[in-house]
Design an enzyme around this catalytic site. Sequence first.
Site, PDB file in Angstrom:
ATOM      1  N   SER A 138      -2.114  -0.888   3.556  1.00  0.00           N
ATOM      2  CA  SER A 138      -2.365   0.476   4.079  1.00  0.00           C
ATOM      3  C   SER A 138      -1.597   1.330   3.762  1.00  0.00           C
ATOM      4  CB  SER A 138      -2.859   0.501   5.452  1.00  0.00           C
ATOM      5  OG  SER A 138      -1.929  -0.325   6.175  1.00  0.00           O
ATOM      6  N   LYS A 191       6.470  -9.552   2.385  1.00  0.00           N
ATOM      7  CA  LYS A 191       6.076  -8.691   1.145  1.00  0.00           C
ATOM      8  C   LYS A 191       6.812  -7.621   0.837  1.00  0.00           C
ATOM      9  CE  LYS A 191       4.333  -5.082   3.505  1.00  0.00           C
ATOM     10  NZ  LYS A 191       4.411  -3.669   3.089  1.00  0.00           N
ATOM     11  N   ASP A 244      -1.710  -7.425   1.681  1.00  0.00           N
ATOM     12  CA  ASP A 244      -0.404  -6.190   1.467  1.00  0.00           C
ATOM     13  C   ASP A 244       0.468  -6.499   0.532  1.00  0.00           C
ATOM     14  OD1 ASP A 244       0.736  -4.552   3.053  1.00  0.00           O
ATOM     15  OD2 ASP A 244       1.287  -5.348   4.607  1.00  0.00           O
ATOM     16  N   ASN A 256       9.506   0.458  -1.126  1.00  0.00           N
ATOM     17  CA  ASN A 256      10.237  -0.773  -1.424  1.00  0.00           C
ATOM     18  C   ASN A 256      10.179  -1.024  -2.811  1.00  0.00           C
ATOM     19  OD1 ASN A 256      10.684  -2.139   1.326  1.00  0.00           O
ATOM     20  ND2 ASN A 256       8.740  -1.590   1.467  1.00  0.00           N
ATOM     21  N   VAL A 279      13.338   4.856   4.826  1.00  0.00           N
ATOM     22  CA  VAL A 279      13.748   3.844   5.300  1.00  0.00           C
ATOM     23  C   VAL A 279      12.927   2.743   3.975  1.00  0.00           C
ATOM     24  CG1 VAL A 279      13.336   1.817   6.870  1.00  0.00           C
ATOM     25  CG2 VAL A 279      13.675   4.232   7.546  1.00  0.00           C
ATOM     26  N   GLU A 281      12.207  -0.705   4.506  1.00  0.00           N
ATOM     27  CA  GLU A 281      12.535  -2.104   5.100  1.00  0.00           C
ATOM     28  C   GLU A 281      12.722  -3.017   4.310  1.00  0.00           C
ATOM     29  OE1 GLU A 281      12.542  -2.346   8.308  1.00  0.00           O
ATOM     30  OE2 GLU A 281      11.061  -0.906   9.119  1.00  0.00           O
TER      31      GLU A 281
END
Length: 332
Positions: A138, A191, A244, A256, A279, A281
Amino acid sequence: MQKNILVLGAGAWGTALALQLAYRGHNVRINSWKAEHNEQMLKDNNNHKYLPSIEKFPSRLKAIQDWQANIIEFDSILVATPSSGFKNTILELKECILPQQNIISATKGFCHDSYALLSEIAEDILPTTKFALLTGPSFAKELANQLPTAVVVASKDINYARYVQELFSNENFRCYTTTDIIGAQVGGAVKNVLAITAGIAAGMEFGVNAHAALITRGLAEIKKLGLKLGANSETFIGLSCLGDLLLTCSDNQSRNRRFGLYLGQGMTIQQALKEVNNVVEGYFTAKAVYNLAKKHNVEMPLVFATYRILYEAADPRDIVKELMTRQLKNEN
């Protein structure tokens, strides 16, 4: 079923979920840990910093500053902070949360200091509070624009998972439930690391053959770690993991993947982080997954390779050569 919901974390994802709850008919208040960001949202009735496509909040969604003083107003608290702020947010909640209130987490990652699952942190600090995780493929912008999206709600308490499912679901947003909260978290966290790997490969123009191999072998690595931590095997071919993983590795809406793309194109880590300007992650999660895998003696070649690029200044081309010339073995 109209409820009053507090959303802690006003990034793109937290805001998109707050919008979804408001569209669903709930009364929603959203808080940013930055005072000036709260002031902007209160003044302009939007969050143009993170979701510029949404001109104005719907009438049921408003920003809130002093949420602790108003905690009694809410039925549920949705935590959508970066993983780095999750533990402190739960500690803040410990000081004011009421027995009848419950928590939903939309944060993906591991605890930065102990590498624990975020559900373990919540259960340790608030052992009697119901906890659920919302995760899956999402992107915030698409959810905010009410494009069709499907996710998973994970909780040890299936009845609470179903409550959260009903809280969010409508014709644009479909929630499935699971009690495998471990598998759902491992898939959603790891992921992000593999999306960096996929971005690096794309930046170095390795092609779609390599992309397909990264996703497939990356899924195998996630599954190995998840099973070691107590997850169910079936979870890894569902939305919280495979879904995902496919999304995040394949589209540049993923921070990412973009971060990895910049690295593959020759930027330094600091340059790439600055370019993403949000950010990433997976950068932090790579260290947690590396240490967890070493602790549990789980072989994760792609994750280890990405860790070496991020934290040991390894050259991606050398890493690819090492990966491709590893000892030949059976796929399974």
